[in-house]
Design a protein around this motif. Structure first.
Motif, PDB file in Angstrom:
ATOM      1  N   LEU A  34       0.625  -1.602   0.685  1.00 23.75           N
ATOM      2  CA  LEU A  34       0.144   0.044  -0.350  1.00 23.75           C
ATOM      3  C   LEU A  34       0.731   1.459   0.118  1.00 23.75           C
ATOM      4  CD1 LEU A  34      -2.955  -1.341   1.968  1.00 23.75           C
ATOM      5  CD2 LEU A  34      -3.378  -0.882   0.246  1.00 23.75           C
ATOM      6  N   TRP A  35       2.003   1.211   0.605  1.00 22.19           N
ATOM      7  CA  TRP A  35       2.964   2.484   0.566  1.00 22.19           C
ATOM      8  C   TRP A  35       3.518   2.713  -0.483  1.00 22.19           C
ATOM      9  CZ3 TRP A  35       4.969   0.349   6.005  1.00 22.19           C
ATOM     10  CH2 TRP A  35       4.317   0.238   6.600  1.00 22.19           C
ATOM     11  N   ARG A  36       3.431   1.649  -1.584  1.00 20.94           N
ATOM     12  CA  ARG A  36       4.458   1.960  -2.755  1.00 20.94           C
ATOM     13  C   ARG A  36       3.223   2.033  -3.790  1.00 20.94           C
ATOM     14  NH1 ARG A  36       7.432  -3.415  -1.752  1.00 20.94           N
ATOM     15  NH2 ARG A  36       5.501  -4.420  -3.283  1.00 20.94           N
ATOM     16  N   ALA A  37       1.919   1.779  -3.291  1.00 21.87           N
ATOM     17  CA  ALA A  37       0.805   2.741  -4.285  1.00 21.87           C
ATOM     18  C   ALA A  37       0.292   3.930  -4.777  1.00 21.87           C
ATOM     19  CB  ALA A  37      -0.676   1.388  -4.152  1.00 21.87           C
ATOM     20  N   GLU A  38       0.093   4.486  -5.496  1.00 19.36           N
ATOM     21  CA  GLU A  38       0.264   6.022  -5.626  1.00 19.36           C
ATOM     22  C   GLU A  38      -1.253   5.963  -5.883  1.00 19.36           C
ATOM     23  OE1 GLU A  38       2.314   8.024  -9.004  1.00 19.36           O
ATOM     24  OE2 GLU A  38       4.328   6.718  -8.157  1.00 19.36           O
ATOM     25  N   ARG A  39      -2.257   4.732  -5.244  1.00 18.96           N
ATOM     26  CA  ARG A  39      -3.587   5.469  -4.726  1.00 18.96           C
ATOM     27  C   ARG A  39      -4.039   3.922  -4.698  1.00 18.96           C
ATOM     28  NH1 ARG A  39      -5.589   1.009  -8.271  1.00 18.96           N
ATOM     29  NH2 ARG A  39      -4.420   0.160  -9.329  1.00 18.96           N
ATOM     30  N   PRO A  40      -5.734   4.212  -3.258  1.00 18.40           N
ATOM     31  CA  PRO A  40      -5.593   3.033  -3.101  1.00 18.40           C
ATOM     32  C   PRO A  40      -6.148   1.359  -4.304  1.00 18.40           C
ATOM     33  CG  PRO A  40      -6.937   4.786  -3.306  1.00 18.40           C
ATOM     34  CD  PRO A  40      -6.456   4.853  -4.162  1.00 18.40           C
ATOM     35  N   THR A  79      -7.554  -2.054  -4.089  1.00 23.66           N
ATOM     36  CA  THR A  79      -8.099  -4.143  -4.148  1.00 23.66           C
ATOM     37  C   THR A  79      -7.653  -4.602  -3.553  1.00 23.66           C
ATOM     38  OG1 THR A  79      -8.389  -4.695  -5.651  1.00 23.66           O
ATOM     39  CG2 THR A  79      -9.803  -3.072  -6.017  1.00 23.66           C
ATOM     40  N   PRO A  80      -8.127  -5.710  -2.286  1.00 25.92           N
ATOM     41  CA  PRO A  80      -7.586  -6.592  -1.941  1.00 25.92           C
ATOM     42  C   PRO A  80      -7.371  -7.990  -3.319  1.00 25.92           C
ATOM     43  CG  PRO A  80      -9.594  -6.554  -0.659  1.00 25.92           C
ATOM     44  CD  PRO A  80      -9.762  -5.919  -1.777  1.00 25.92           C
ATOM     45  N   ALA A  81      -7.506  -7.557  -4.246  1.00 23.74           N
ATOM     46  CA  ALA A  81      -7.081  -8.423  -5.366  1.00 23.74           C
ATOM     47  C   ALA A  81      -6.034  -8.179  -5.799  1.00 23.74           C
ATOM     48  CB  ALA A  81      -7.787  -8.596  -6.774  1.00 23.74           C
ATOM     49  N   GLU A  82      -5.744  -6.712  -5.468  1.00 20.51           N
ATOM     50  CA  GLU A  82      -4.843  -5.800  -5.960  1.00 20.51           C
ATOM     51  C   GLU A  82      -3.254  -6.190  -5.654  1.00 20.51           C
ATOM     52  OE1 GLU A  82      -6.162  -1.416  -9.522  1.00 20.51           O
ATOM     53  OE2 GLU A  82      -6.258  -1.791  -6.568  1.00 20.51           O
ATOM     54  N   VAL A  83      -3.173  -6.053  -3.995  1.00 22.91           N
ATOM     55  CA  VAL A  83      -2.829  -6.228  -2.875  1.00 22.91           C
ATOM     56  C   VAL A  83      -2.409  -7.728  -3.332  1.00 22.91           C
ATOM     57  CG1 VAL A  83      -2.417  -6.233  -0.790  1.00 22.91           C
ATOM     58  CG2 VAL A  83      -3.407  -4.462  -1.257  1.00 22.91           C
ATOM     59  N   ARG A  84      -2.911  -8.346  -3.308  1.00 23.55           N
ATOM     60  CA  ARG A  84      -2.465 -10.140  -3.437  1.00 23.55           C
ATOM     61  C   ARG A  84      -2.058 -10.432  -4.987  1.00 23.55           C
ATOM     62  NH1 ARG A  84      -4.489 -14.585  -6.662  1.00 23.55           N
ATOM     63  NH2 ARG A  84      -4.399 -16.318  -5.345  1.00 23.55           N
ATOM     64  N   GLY A  85      -1.957  -9.350  -6.154  1.00 17.98           N
ATOM     65  CA  GLY A  85      -1.051  -9.262  -7.101  1.00 17.98           C
ATOM     66  C   GLY A  85       0.064  -8.838  -6.891  1.00 17.98           C
ATOM     67  N   GLN A  86       0.385  -7.733  -5.860  1.00 16.70           N
ATOM     68  CA  GLN A  86       1.832  -7.866  -5.835  1.00 16.70           C
ATOM     69  C   GLN A  86       2.382  -7.926  -4.841  1.00 16.70           C
ATOM     70  OE1 GLN A  86       1.868  -3.326  -5.622  1.00 16.70           O
ATOM     71  NE2 GLN A  86       0.071  -3.036  -7.060  1.00 16.70           N
ATOM     72  N   LEU A  87       1.744  -8.808  -4.477  1.00 15.69           N
ATOM     73  CA  LEU A  87       2.870  -9.890  -3.173  1.00 15.69           C
ATOM     74  C   LEU A  87       3.518 -10.844  -3.509  1.00 15.69           C
ATOM     75  CD1 LEU A  87      -0.040  -9.916  -0.173  1.00 15.69           C
ATOM     76  CD2 LEU A  87       2.517  -8.622  -0.446  1.00 15.69           C
ATOM     77  N   ASP A  88       4.976 -11.255  -3.251  1.00 21.32           N
ATOM     78  CA  ASP A  88       5.222 -12.080  -3.573  1.00 21.32           C
ATOM     79  C   ASP A  88       5.155 -13.268  -2.796  1.00 21.32           C
ATOM     80  OD1 ASP A  88       7.204 -13.464  -4.679  1.00 21.32           O
ATOM     81  OD2 ASP A  88       8.523 -12.701  -4.088  1.00 21.32           O
ATOM     82  N   THR A  89       3.493 -14.115  -3.142  1.00 22.40           N
ATOM     83  CA  THR A  89       2.801 -15.563  -2.432  1.00 22.40           C
ATOM     84  C   THR A  89       1.925 -15.931  -2.620  1.00 22.40           C
ATOM     85  OG1 THR A  89       2.275 -15.859  -0.389  1.00 22.40           O
ATOM     86  CG2 THR A  89       1.613 -13.447  -0.806  1.00 22.40           C
ATOM     87  N   ASP A  90       1.662 -16.514  -2.487  1.00 24.62           N
ATOM     88  CA  ASP A  90       0.522 -17.315  -3.183  1.00 24.62           C
ATOM     89  C   ASP A  90      -0.846 -17.453  -2.098  1.00 24.62           C
ATOM     90  OD1 ASP A  90       1.242 -19.076  -1.195  1.00 24.62           O
ATOM     91  OD2 ASP A  90       1.280 -21.104  -2.750  1.00 24.62           O
ATOM     92  N   LEU A  91      -0.717 -16.483  -1.439  1.00 22.18           N
ATOM     93  CA  LEU A  91      -1.814 -16.462  -0.128  1.00 22.18           C
ATOM     94  C   LEU A  91      -3.288 -16.883  -1.453  1.00 22.18           C
ATOM     95  CD1 LEU A  91      -0.152 -13.457   1.987  1.00 22.18           C
ATOM     96  CD2 LEU A  91      -0.662 -15.799   2.578  1.00 22.18           C
ATOM     97  N   ALA A  92      -4.342 -16.771  -0.255  1.00 21.58           N
ATOM     98  CA  ALA A  92      -5.597 -17.018  -0.354  1.00 21.58           C
ATOM     99  C   ALA A  92      -6.101 -15.478  -0.742  1.00 21.58           C
ATOM    100  CB  ALA A  92      -6.817 -17.294  -0.109  1.00 21.58           C
ATOM    101  N   TYR A  93      -7.345 -15.281  -1.104  1.00 21.79           N
ATOM    102  CA  TYR A  93      -7.588 -13.601  -1.584  1.00 21.79           C
ATOM    103  C   TYR A  93      -8.206 -13.245  -0.255  1.00 21.79           C
ATOM    104  CZ  TYR A  93     -11.208 -10.131  -2.745  1.00 21.79           C
ATOM    105  OH  TYR A  93     -11.877  -8.897  -2.836  1.00 21.79           O
ATOM    106  N   THR A  94      -9.030 -13.663   0.232  1.00 21.39           N
ATOM    107  CA  THR A  94      -9.990 -14.240   1.881  1.00 21.39           C
ATOM    108  C   THR A  94      -8.738 -13.960   2.492  1.00 21.39           C
ATOM    109  OG1 THR A  94      -9.623 -16.103   2.127  1.00 21.39           O
ATOM    110  CG2 THR A  94     -11.637 -16.103   0.798  1.00 21.39           C
ATOM    111  N   THR A  95      -7.433 -14.045   2.512  1.00 19.11           N
ATOM    112  CA  THR A  95      -6.550 -13.761   4.007  1.00 19.11           C
ATOM    113  C   THR A  95      -6.030 -12.680   3.282  1.00 19.11           C
ATOM    114  OG1 THR A  95      -5.524 -16.280   3.698  1.00 19.11           O
ATOM    115  CG2 THR A  95      -4.501 -14.644   4.517  1.00 19.11           C
ATOM    116  N   VAL A  96      -5.968 -12.021   2.764  1.00 14.87           N
ATOM    117  CA  VAL A  96      -5.227 -10.869   2.305  1.00 14.87           C
ATOM    118  C   VAL A  96      -7.072 -10.075   2.315  1.00 14.87           C
ATOM    119  CG1 VAL A  96      -4.984  -9.233   0.537  1.00 14.87           C
ATOM    120  CG2 VAL A  96      -3.984 -11.127   0.411  1.00 14.87           C
TER     121      VAL A  96
END
Length: 118
Positions: free
Chosen positions: A17-23, A25-42
């Motif tokens: 979120l700090w790197r992002a220039e805008r708010p 969504t959970p899906a966008e955050v999940r896509g930028q994490l270097d992990t295979d976490l479930a959407y619901t976890t994020v």
């Protein structure tokens, strides 16, 4: 993969979120994490961060988009202050903290203290 240290996932999500220039969504955050976490976890982590006042959320379509309410340095300062407030030996805690700093950090701390005297 072993269990993450306490707070590690929240830190990872906040970094996105700090790197992002805008708010985001959970899906966008999940896509930028270097992990295979479930959407619901994020989504759960983002909800908890929001409940702690560390994010603000706005509706975006059928989801929420999240933005941080504090900078990384503000969050670290709040956490350091909370830990300092929790000890009975503030002088010892401060001495231990300063004693573990490298020269560059000591110089930065001196500059901050000097600016506070001005």
């Amino acid at each position: 993969m072993g269990r993450r240290p306490d707070g590690a996932l929240e830190r990872d999500v906040l970094r996105v979120l700090w790197r992002a220039e805008r708010p985001l969504t959970p899906a966008e955050v999940r896509g930028q994490l270097d992990t295979d976490l479930a959407y619901t976890t994020v989504m759960t982590v983002l909800t908890r961060l929001n409940e702690k006042g560390l994010t603000v959320r706005t509706a975006r379509g059928r989801a929420f988009a999240y933005a941080p309410t504090v900078s990384e340095s503000e969050l670290v300062a709040k956490r350091m202050s909370a830990e300092l407030s929790a000890t009975k030996d503030r002088t010892g805690a401060l001495a231990g903290f300063v004693g573990g700093l490298n020269r560059r950090d000591i110089a930065a701390l001196r500059r901050v203290l000097d600016e506070g005297d001005a």
